[in-house]
Design an enzyme around this catalytic site. Structure first.
Site, PDB file in Angstrom:
ATOM      1  N   SER A 165     -17.210  -2.050   2.690  1.00 21.33           N
ATOM      2  CA  SER A 165     -16.599  -1.168   2.443  1.00 21.33           C
ATOM      3  C   SER A 165     -15.335  -0.959   1.749  1.00 21.33           C
ATOM      4  CB  SER A 165     -16.320  -0.192   3.839  1.00 21.33           C
ATOM      5  OG  SER A 165     -15.424  -1.236   4.817  1.00 21.33           O
ATOM      6  N   THR A 220     -12.301   2.150   5.559  1.00 24.19           N
ATOM      7  CA  THR A 220     -11.149   1.734   4.187  1.00 24.19           C
ATOM      8  C   THR A 220     -10.098   0.795   4.955  1.00 24.19           C
ATOM      9  OG1 THR A 220     -11.361   3.725   3.404  1.00 24.19           O
ATOM     10  CG2 THR A 220      -9.340   2.764   3.036  1.00 24.19           C
ATOM     11  N   THR A 246     -10.540   1.147  -1.089  1.00 25.92           N
ATOM     12  CA  THR A 246     -11.852   1.478  -0.369  1.00 25.92           C
ATOM     13  C   THR A 246     -13.056   1.389  -1.424  1.00 25.92           C
ATOM     14  OG1 THR A 246     -12.836   2.793   1.099  1.00 25.92           O
ATOM     15  CG2 THR A 246     -11.702   3.922  -0.512  1.00 25.92           C
ATOM     16  N   ARG A 285     -17.650  11.138  -6.734  1.00 22.86           N
ATOM     17  CA  ARG A 285     -17.011  11.570  -5.505  1.00 22.86           C
ATOM     18  C   ARG A 285     -15.668  10.580  -5.222  1.00 22.86           C
ATOM     19  NH1 ARG A 285     -15.302   9.306  -0.372  1.00 22.86           N
ATOM     20  NH2 ARG A 285     -15.007  10.880   1.289  1.00 22.86           N
ATOM     21  N   THR A 322      -7.842   6.681   7.652  1.00 25.24           N
ATOM     22  CA  THR A 322      -9.415   5.909   7.143  1.00 25.24           C
ATOM     23  C   THR A 322     -10.201   7.214   7.825  1.00 25.24           C
ATOM     24  OG1 THR A 322     -10.993   4.150   7.744  1.00 25.24           O
ATOM     25  CG2 THR A 322      -9.571   4.942   9.410  1.00 25.24           C
ATOM     26  N   GLY A 323     -11.421   7.251   7.468  1.00 21.34           N
ATOM     27  CA  GLY A 323     -12.372   8.131   7.896  1.00 21.34           C
ATOM     28  C   GLY A 323     -12.934   9.092   6.903  1.00 21.34           C
TER      29      GLY A 323
HETATM   30  C1  SD4 Z   1     -13.377   7.909   2.010  1.00 23.44           C
HETATM   31  N1  SD4 Z   1     -11.513   7.400   3.680  1.00 23.44           N
HETATM   32  O1  SD4 Z   1     -13.725   7.437   0.855  1.00 23.44           O
HETATM   33  C2  SD4 Z   1     -12.457   6.784   2.827  1.00 23.44           C
HETATM   34  C3  SD4 Z   1     -13.584   6.024   3.518  1.00 23.44           C
HETATM   35  C4  SD4 Z   1     -13.096   5.581   5.021  1.00 23.44           C
HETATM   36  O2  SD4 Z   1     -13.586   4.839   7.012  1.00 23.44           O
HETATM   37  O3  SD4 Z   1     -12.035   5.477   4.914  1.00 23.44           O
HETATM   38  N2  SD4 Z   1     -13.953   5.441   5.983  1.00 23.44           N
HETATM   39  O4  SD4 Z   1     -13.275   9.088   2.325  1.00 23.44           O
END
Ligand code: SD4
Length: 344
Positions: A86, A205, A223, A233, A256-257
């Site tokens: 990731s 991330t 990330t 994107r 994160t997320g």
């Molecule tokens: C995103 N926030 O590209 C990042 C991905 C991530 O846990 O953090 N995932 O949206």
């Protein structure tokens, strides 16, 4: 010369001679803002792999080094780890099979740099730092970011590992496009559908924030973004204010997320502003998570978002929408992995 300018030069000179070090100067607020004070360094970062990243950051912080150097060094560990699908090398590609990376960095003086949708460069965080330090800009994207990296000595590399390519090819069989969330180390599709290939690192991330022995903050976030995203994107991670924010008077936060939800509430900036209003880090992170829920309660149940934060006293905390989000802490007193509290 105006008297204000004279006063500034005078106080800067005294400051540079160390005469104001550790004291509150009455002469000019700039002197007090960045004056070294005795602080305990601390670093925190997202997810389990934050532990190894923190250990690297500590090689800088533990020796009295600058938070900015620490966070850059720290996040380079997962960036270079092919087993981390990731972040950086080995990151899962977009739907076209291209590994596109997002990263940003911010220091104690509101300097910041960011790269978005950068391909072929293993350490996007270091490119983001160069954007901050060598250009008059904050953000470089795509080909422009790559051109800038190559002009500054970075090597072009294939970042798609055979393992990640295999996962992508598996995904291509169905090509279903929807965010996948991390709950208690399992991948869940919204609305009870089956799991998606990609292993537990589908979207995790690294966001890292640190305070150094001078009481100065910096942060870094890097990330490969959401796996199998549309080409081009960009999520929250490289967006200053969304994926990361540092205000040296208050503290720092990172996220994160599902990036789209974090961008909508300018999440990390919100957490810092909530700390400015007096909330402790955990409470500030919780309130930001609640803001996501208030916008769309039904959707929020299907998503993961987590925040972590540190304030000027060195207090830290985190909060997530769903169970399963962890963050790692390292200071002179402790080194641990903390399961964050969550709403659901
Ligand atoms: C995103 N926030 O590209 C990042 C991905 C991530 O846990 O953090 N995932 O949206």
């Amino acid at each position: 010369m105006s008297s204000t300018r004279r006063k500034f030069l005078h106080s800067s000179l005294l400051g540079s001679l160390g005469l104001f070090a550790g004291k509150k100067s009455m002469a000019h607020p700039v002197d007090t803002l960045y004056a070294p004070t005795k602080n305990e360094p601390i670093v925190i970062s997202t997810w389990d792999f934050g532990k190894a990243a923190n250990a690297e950051a500590w090689t800088v912080l533990g020796k009295g080094g600058r938070a900015l150097d620490a966070v850059e060094a720290g996040v380079k560990i997962p960036e270079a780890d092919p087993n981390n699908q990731s972040v950086g090398y080995g990151g899962l590609p977009d739907r076209d099979g291209r590994v596109t990376l997002d990263a940003c960095i911010m220091d104690e003086q509101y300097n910041c740099g960011s790269v978005m949708c950068l391909e072929y460069i293993m350490h996007p965080i270091s490119v983001a730092r160069l954007v901050m330090e060598k250009t008059p800009h904050v953000v470089l994207v795509g080909d422009g970011a790559l051109q800038f990296a190559l002009a500054n000595g970075f090597q072009k590399e294939n970042l798609l590992t055979p393992e990640s390519e295999k996962v992508w090819k598996e995904w291509l069989k169905t090509s279903k496009y929807e965010p996948v969330i991390n709950i208690e180390n399992k991948l869940h599709k919204p609305a009870g559908e089956g799991n998606m290939p990609g292993g537990p690192n589908n979207h995790d991330t690294i966001g890292m924030i640190a305070m150094d022995a001078s009481g100065n903050f910096s942060g870094a976030c890097t990330t490969s973004g959401m796996a199998f995203k549309m080409h081009g994107r960009v999520g929250d991670s490289p967006i200053i204010g969304a994926g990361l924010y540092v205000d040296n008077e208050i503290g720092a936060a990172t996220s994160t997320g599902v990036g789209e939800e974090v961008i909508r509430i300018v999440g990390s900036h919100l957490v810092v502003e909530l700390m400015r209003q007096g909330l402790a880090p955990e409470a500030a992170c919780k309130k930001a998570v609640e803001r996501i829920i208030s916008r769309s309660p039904a959707k929020a149940k299907t998503l993961q978002v987590g925040f972590i934060a540190i304030n000027k006293k060195g207090e830290y905390g985190g909060y997530a929408l769903q169970k399963g989000f962890t963050y790692a802490v390292k200071s002179g007193k402790e080194e641990k992995l903390i399961p964050a509290k969550s709403i659901y």
